[in-house]
Design a protein around this motif. Structure first.
Motif, PDB file in Angstrom:
ATOM      1  N   GLU A 396       0.844  -1.193   0.000  1.00  0.00           N
ATOM      2  CA  GLU A 396       0.000   0.000   0.000  1.00  0.00           C
ATOM      3  C   GLU A 396       0.885   1.249   0.000  1.00  0.00           C
ATOM      4  O   GLU A 396       1.621   1.504   0.948  1.00  0.00           O
ATOM      5  N   ILE A 397       0.816   2.017  -1.080  1.00  0.00           N
ATOM      6  CA  ILE A 397       1.613   3.235  -1.223  1.00  0.00           C
ATOM      7  C   ILE A 397       0.657   4.394  -1.458  1.00  0.00           C
ATOM      8  O   ILE A 397      -0.231   4.318  -2.327  1.00  0.00           O
ATOM      9  N   ASP A 398       0.829   5.477  -0.693  1.00  0.00           N
ATOM     10  CA  ASP A 398      -0.047   6.632  -0.890  1.00  0.00           C
ATOM     11  C   ASP A 398       0.429   7.458  -2.082  1.00  0.00           C
ATOM     12  O   ASP A 398       1.504   7.238  -2.645  1.00  0.00           O
ATOM     13  N   ALA A 399      -0.393   8.430  -2.448  1.00  0.00           N
ATOM     14  CA  ALA A 399      -0.103   9.228  -3.643  1.00  0.00           C
ATOM     15  C   ALA A 399       1.184  10.026  -3.494  1.00  0.00           C
ATOM     16  O   ALA A 399       1.954  10.175  -4.457  1.00  0.00           O
ATOM     17  N   GLU A 400       1.459  10.534  -2.301  1.00  0.00           N
ATOM     18  CA  GLU A 400       2.666  11.326  -2.089  1.00  0.00           C
ATOM     19  C   GLU A 400       3.921  10.475  -2.273  1.00  0.00           C
ATOM     20  O   GLU A 400       4.888  10.888  -2.903  1.00  0.00           O
ATOM     21  N   ARG A 401       3.887   9.260  -1.707  1.00  0.00           N
ATOM     22  CA  ARG A 401       5.034   8.367  -1.872  1.00  0.00           C
ATOM     23  C   ARG A 401       5.189   7.957  -3.330  1.00  0.00           C
ATOM     24  O   ARG A 401       6.305   7.850  -3.850  1.00  0.00           O
ATOM     25  N   GLY A 402       4.058   7.733  -4.025  1.00  0.00           N
ATOM     26  CA  GLY A 402       4.118   7.412  -5.439  1.00  0.00           C
ATOM     27  C   GLY A 402       4.742   8.529  -6.245  1.00  0.00           C
ATOM     28  O   GLY A 402       5.529   8.282  -7.173  1.00  0.00           O
ATOM     29  N   ARG A 403       4.433   9.766  -5.874  1.00  0.00           N
ATOM     30  CA  ARG A 403       5.009  10.914  -6.581  1.00  0.00           C
ATOM     31  C   ARG A 403       6.514  10.991  -6.341  1.00  0.00           C
ATOM     32  O   ARG A 403       7.290  11.282  -7.267  1.00  0.00           O
ATOM     33  N   GLU A 404       6.948  10.723  -5.106  1.00  0.00           N
ATOM     34  CA  GLU A 404       8.381  10.745  -4.807  1.00  0.00           C
ATOM     35  C   GLU A 404       9.128   9.695  -5.623  1.00  0.00           C
ATOM     36  O   GLU A 404      10.209   9.959  -6.173  1.00  0.00           O
ATOM     37  N   LEU A 405       8.542   8.493  -5.698  1.00  0.00           N
ATOM     38  CA  LEU A 405       9.190   7.439  -6.468  1.00  0.00           C
ATOM     39  C   LEU A 405       9.220   7.774  -7.955  1.00  0.00           C
ATOM     40  O   LEU A 405      10.213   7.498  -8.649  1.00  0.00           O
ATOM     41  N   ALA A 406       8.149   8.367  -8.465  1.00  0.00           N
ATOM     42  CA  ALA A 406       8.096   8.740  -9.878  1.00  0.00           C
ATOM     43  C   ALA A 406       9.144   9.797 -10.198  1.00  0.00           C
ATOM     44  O   ALA A 406       9.824   9.737 -11.237  1.00  0.00           O
ATOM     45  N   LEU A 407       9.301  10.788  -9.321  1.00  0.00           N
ATOM     46  CA  LEU A 407      10.307  11.813  -9.531  1.00  0.00           C
ATOM     47  C   LEU A 407      11.716  11.226  -9.486  1.00  0.00           C
ATOM     48  O   LEU A 407      12.582  11.589 -10.290  1.00  0.00           O
ATOM     49  N   SER A 408      11.941  10.326  -8.544  1.00  0.00           N
ATOM     50  CA  SER A 408      13.253   9.700  -8.426  1.00  0.00           C
ATOM     51  C   SER A 408      13.609   8.936  -9.690  1.00  0.00           C
ATOM     52  O   SER A 408      14.723   9.048 -10.210  1.00  0.00           O
ATOM     53  N   LEU A 409      12.651   8.178 -10.220  1.00  0.00           N
ATOM     54  CA  LEU A 409      12.934   7.434 -11.431  1.00  0.00           C
ATOM     55  C   LEU A 409      13.068   8.363 -12.635  1.00  0.00           C
ATOM     56  O   LEU A 409      13.894   8.125 -13.518  1.00  0.00           O
ATOM     57  N   GLY A 410      12.282   9.430 -12.666  1.00  0.00           N
ATOM     58  CA  GLY A 410      12.399  10.385 -13.762  1.00  0.00           C
ATOM     59  C   GLY A 410      13.767  11.024 -13.827  1.00  0.00           C
ATOM     60  O   GLY A 410      14.353  11.182 -14.901  1.00  0.00           O
ATOM     61  N   LYS A 411      14.314  11.370 -12.661  1.00  0.00           N
ATOM     62  CA  LYS A 411      15.661  11.939 -12.629  1.00  0.00           C
ATOM     63  C   LYS A 411      16.698  10.932 -13.101  1.00  0.00           C
ATOM     64  O   LYS A 411      17.667  11.277 -13.776  1.00  0.00           O
ATOM     65  N   THR A 412      16.483   9.655 -12.752  1.00  0.00           N
ATOM     66  CA  THR A 412      17.403   8.616 -13.209  1.00  0.00           C
ATOM     67  C   THR A 412      17.347   8.477 -14.721  1.00  0.00           C
ATOM     68  O   THR A 412      18.384   8.332 -15.387  1.00  0.00           O
ATOM     69  N   LEU A 413      16.130   8.523 -15.292  1.00  0.00           N
ATOM     70  CA  LEU A 413      15.996   8.457 -16.748  1.00  0.00           C
ATOM     71  C   LEU A 413      16.755   9.583 -17.428  1.00  0.00           C
ATOM     72  O   LEU A 413      17.442   9.378 -18.437  1.00  0.00           O
ATOM     73  N   ALA A 414      16.642  10.775 -16.862  1.00  0.00           N
ATOM     74  CA  ALA A 414      17.318  11.923 -17.458  1.00  0.00           C
ATOM     75  C   ALA A 414      18.828  11.824 -17.306  1.00  0.00           C
ATOM     76  O   ALA A 414      19.589  12.090 -18.243  1.00  0.00           O
ATOM     77  N   SER A 415      19.296  11.430 -16.122  1.00  0.00           N
ATOM     78  CA  SER A 415      20.733  11.377 -15.868  1.00  0.00           C
ATOM     79  C   SER A 415      21.423  10.305 -16.698  1.00  0.00           C
ATOM     80  O   SER A 415      22.597  10.449 -17.049  1.00  0.00           O
ATOM     81  N   LEU A 416      20.718   9.207 -17.027  1.00  0.00           N
ATOM     82  CA  LEU A 416      21.309   8.142 -17.833  1.00  0.00           C
ATOM     83  C   LEU A 416      21.232   8.437 -19.332  1.00  0.00           C
ATOM     84  O   LEU A 416      21.730   7.655 -20.132  1.00  0.00           O
ATOM     85  N   GLY A 417      20.605   9.519 -19.698  1.00  0.00           N
ATOM     86  CA  GLY A 417      20.457   9.829 -21.112  1.00  0.00           C
ATOM     87  C   GLY A 417      19.381   9.010 -21.799  1.00  0.00           C
ATOM     88  O   GLY A 417      19.330   8.957 -23.023  1.00  0.00           O
ATOM     89  N   VAL A 418      18.525   8.374 -21.008  1.00  0.00           N
ATOM     90  CA  VAL A 418      17.473   7.543 -21.591  1.00  0.00           C
ATOM     91  C   VAL A 418      16.457   8.397 -22.343  1.00  0.00           C
ATOM     92  O   VAL A 418      15.933   7.992 -23.378  1.00  0.00           O
ATOM     93  N   VAL A 419      16.191   9.603 -21.836  1.00  0.00           N
ATOM     94  CA  VAL A 419      15.218  10.487 -22.498  1.00  0.00           C
ATOM     95  C   VAL A 419      15.683  10.823 -23.908  1.00  0.00           C
ATOM     96  O   VAL A 419      14.942  10.671 -24.884  1.00  0.00           O
ATOM     97  N   LYS A 420      16.934  11.257 -24.021  1.00  0.00           N
ATOM     98  CA  LYS A 420      17.455  11.611 -25.342  1.00  0.00           C
ATOM     99  C   LYS A 420      17.515  10.393 -26.246  1.00  0.00           C
ATOM    100  O   LYS A 420      17.179  10.463 -27.438  1.00  0.00           O
ATOM    101  N   GLY A 421      17.947   9.246 -25.673  1.00  0.00           N
ATOM    102  CA  GLY A 421      17.998   8.028 -26.471  1.00  0.00           C
ATOM    103  C   GLY A 421      16.620   7.588 -26.921  1.00  0.00           C
ATOM    104  O   GLY A 421      16.448   7.101 -28.044  1.00  0.00           O
ATOM    105  N   ALA A 422      15.612   7.757 -26.061  1.00  0.00           N
ATOM    106  CA  ALA A 422      14.256   7.371 -26.416  1.00  0.00           C
ATOM    107  C   ALA A 422      13.718   8.255 -27.548  1.00  0.00           C
ATOM    108  O   ALA A 422      13.041   7.766 -28.459  1.00  0.00           O
ATOM    109  N   VAL A 423      14.020   9.542 -27.491  1.00  0.00           N
ATOM    110  CA  VAL A 423      13.570  10.459 -28.547  1.00  0.00           C
ATOM    111  C   VAL A 423      14.133  10.027 -29.895  1.00  0.00           C
ATOM    112  O   VAL A 423      13.413   9.940 -30.899  1.00  0.00           O
TER     113      VAL A 423
END
Length: 547
Positions: A396-423
């Protein structure tokens, strides 16, 4: 005795001694005063009071002295206290197997596949029956025509199965009962089909033989020569599962004595890692007939005694443990199968959530395009996706914790260059399917779906590992998922789905817009669109990293 406990004991003893001296002195003085002015009865009463107080003081001192020492003596004693309940620990392997089966029954309630649940229930009932069956299962296992059925016949001293030269004679397991003198339990010996046979039917018989072997308390692995690599592998796998095996070199009547010893030596050397040398024996289960000089034919008796002696020795020394080990192993394997079914079921449910949210994210971006693929705009979508995936795995994860996890993974995607590679990956895959005027919206929407899929599959791994990213952390999980989704077969299916869900609706909207006059939009050139989109991509990723 710990130093702190010893110091406390010394200090308390000194205090008790001082108080005792003071009390005796005070009461003696008081008694002297009273004896001059009061009756002898009152004086004697005071003496009695003094004795009672001293007795109570001594009792208290020794009581607490014993309390200080009691924990130390308890640690040295393994005998549980009589009145205090102890935590229940299984007394033997059979109890552990029974508890494991009860846990499996609870797991079955989570399995939605009715066929799989019934199969598990049936298997658990079979294992429960084994807990009280009172017999021992020996399985004769090996390649075709190595002499398995002949070995069973020789053990029983009579024909109990068909013996013939062609491979595949025994097409299904046949079980026979044997009673050994001096052994209380009934012994069931199962003859199995040969393994490593050619053809579809041969493979099916081999699978049946392997299944029967995994359920045995004791294995007799029959060979007629040194082990081939294909024979070594199954006996190694069964040994690693915990199966006790006796390797039987059959057909020794076909070899000279010196050759038999050489083959036994090689077998013992190759198998010494998981089969003791004493468990490699030589027999002649069905010796060939010999023609005498008189013209008569002599059929020697089977040379089976070395195997019988070894079976009896193993069963008498280890029989109870073999049964308990096998039952425990079967319960663990069934529990693992139940966990695999539940994991596969949860994975399918979680992937349905990912599939749904990836196209929700695509729709949000495509319908209301922001500068580039703005990951901040998809955080809410990904956060809700994480919350729902967590529910599938019982977290059971609340919305706030879900948002924190989503932001954490989003930053990882950006730092690894996955966003640019995906584009770049999506733009390349869509280049033959896009009209110029919808290129920006389409790439943004499909890329958002692609990144949401990577995020969703990454969090599936996170929840499957009990909310643990593993040794490599979130970075390694995201990198692995990105590499998996770059495969050509996946990209073809993904782009085909994206065209139906994103591109075609966008083209339909664009065609409707063209029917309406919008004089304020004058520059719709391809170059302008391409430059704007490229700048927006880079700006979007840079802003997310800064954020």
């Amino acid at each position: 005795m710990p130093l702190s406990r010893l110091l406390a004991l010394i200090i308390s003893s000194i205090v008790i001694l001082v108080l005792a001296i003071w009390l005796v002195s005070a009461l003696a003085g008081f008694y002297t005063q009273v004896s001059w002015s009061a009756s002898p009865f009152l004086a004697n009463l005071l003496v009695l009071l003094l004795i009672v107080l001293l007795g109570a003081l001594i009792f208290t001192y020794f009581y607490y002295f014993q309390r200080f020492w009691r924990p130390q003596t308890r640690k040295q004693s393994k005998r549980p206290t009589r009145n205090r309940p102890q935590p229940r620990v299984p007394e033997d392997k059979t109890d552990a197997a029974a508890e494991n089966l009860r846990a499996i029954r609870q797991q079955m309630a989570q399995i939605q596949d009715e066929v799989a649940r019934r199969e598990l229930l049936s298997r658990s009932q079979e294992i429960e029956a084994q807990l009280s069956r009172g017999n021992l299962q020996i399985v004769v296992f090996g390649t075709g025509s190595a002499g398995k059925t002949s070995t069973v016949n020789a053990l029983f001293g009579r024909m109990v199965g068909q013996v013939a030269a062609p491979m595949g004679t025994t097409t299904e397991g046949a079980t026979y009962c044997l009673k050994l003198k001096g052994f209380d339990r009934e012994i069931l010996i199962t003859d199995t089909p040969g393994i490593l046979e050619a053809g579809v039917a041969g493979s099916e018989r081999g699978e049946l033989a392997r299944q029967l072997a995994t359920e045995a308390d004791l294995l007799l692995f029959v060979v007629d020569n040194d082990l081939l690599a294909s024979e070594y592998e199954p006996i190694r796998v069964l040994a690693e599962m915990g199966k006790r095996s006796i390797v039987v070199l059959n057909k020794t009547d076909l070899y000279a004595a010196v050759d038999v010893e050489a083959i036994l030596g090689r077998l013992r050397s190759r198998l010494k890692a998981f089969v003791p040398p004493s468990d490699v024996v030589a027999i002649a289960a069905n010796p060939r007939s010999v023609r005498l000089e008189t013209g008569e034919t002599l059929t020697p008796d089977p040379d089976i005694l070395p195997l019988i002696r070894r079976i009896v020795a193993v069963l008498r020394a280890e029989g109870e443990d073999l049964i308990a080990d096998n039952i425990l192993l079967q319960s663990y394997r069934l529990g693992e199968k139940a966990r695999q079914l539940i994991d596969a079921q949860q994975y399918r449910q979680a992937m349905k959530i990912v599939d749904r949210f990836q196209w929700i994210g695509a729709g949000v971006i495509a319908a209301t395009p922001l500068p580039g693929v703005d990951l901040l705009a998809t955080v809410a979508v990904n956060a809700q996706m994480i919350v729902e995936i967590g529910k599938v795995y019982g977290c059971e994860i609340d919305a706030e914790r879900g948002r924190e996890l989503a932001l954490s993974l989003g930053k990882t995607l950006a730092s690894l260059g996955v966003v640019k590679g995906a584009v770049q990956l999506i733009a390349s895959a869509l280049q033959f399917h896009l009209g110029t005027l919808v290129v920006g919206k389409a790439i943004q929407g499909v890329t958002a779906a692609y990144l949401t899929r990577i995020a969703g599959k990454s969090f599936i791994e996170y929840f499957r590992r009990d909310r643990d990213w593993g040794d490599g952390g979130i970075t390694e999980v995201v990198r692995q998922q990105f590499q998996l989704t770059r495969k050509e077969e996946f990209m073809k299916a993904f782009v085909k789905d994206a065209i139906a869900r994103v591109l075609e609706p966008l083209q339909l909207v664009r065609s409707e817009e063209e029917e309406m006059p919008f004089p304020e939009f004058e520059d719709n050139s391809e170059d302008a669109v391409e430059v704007t989109e490229r700048d927006d991509w880079e700006d979007g990723e840079t802003r997310f990293q800064d954020w």
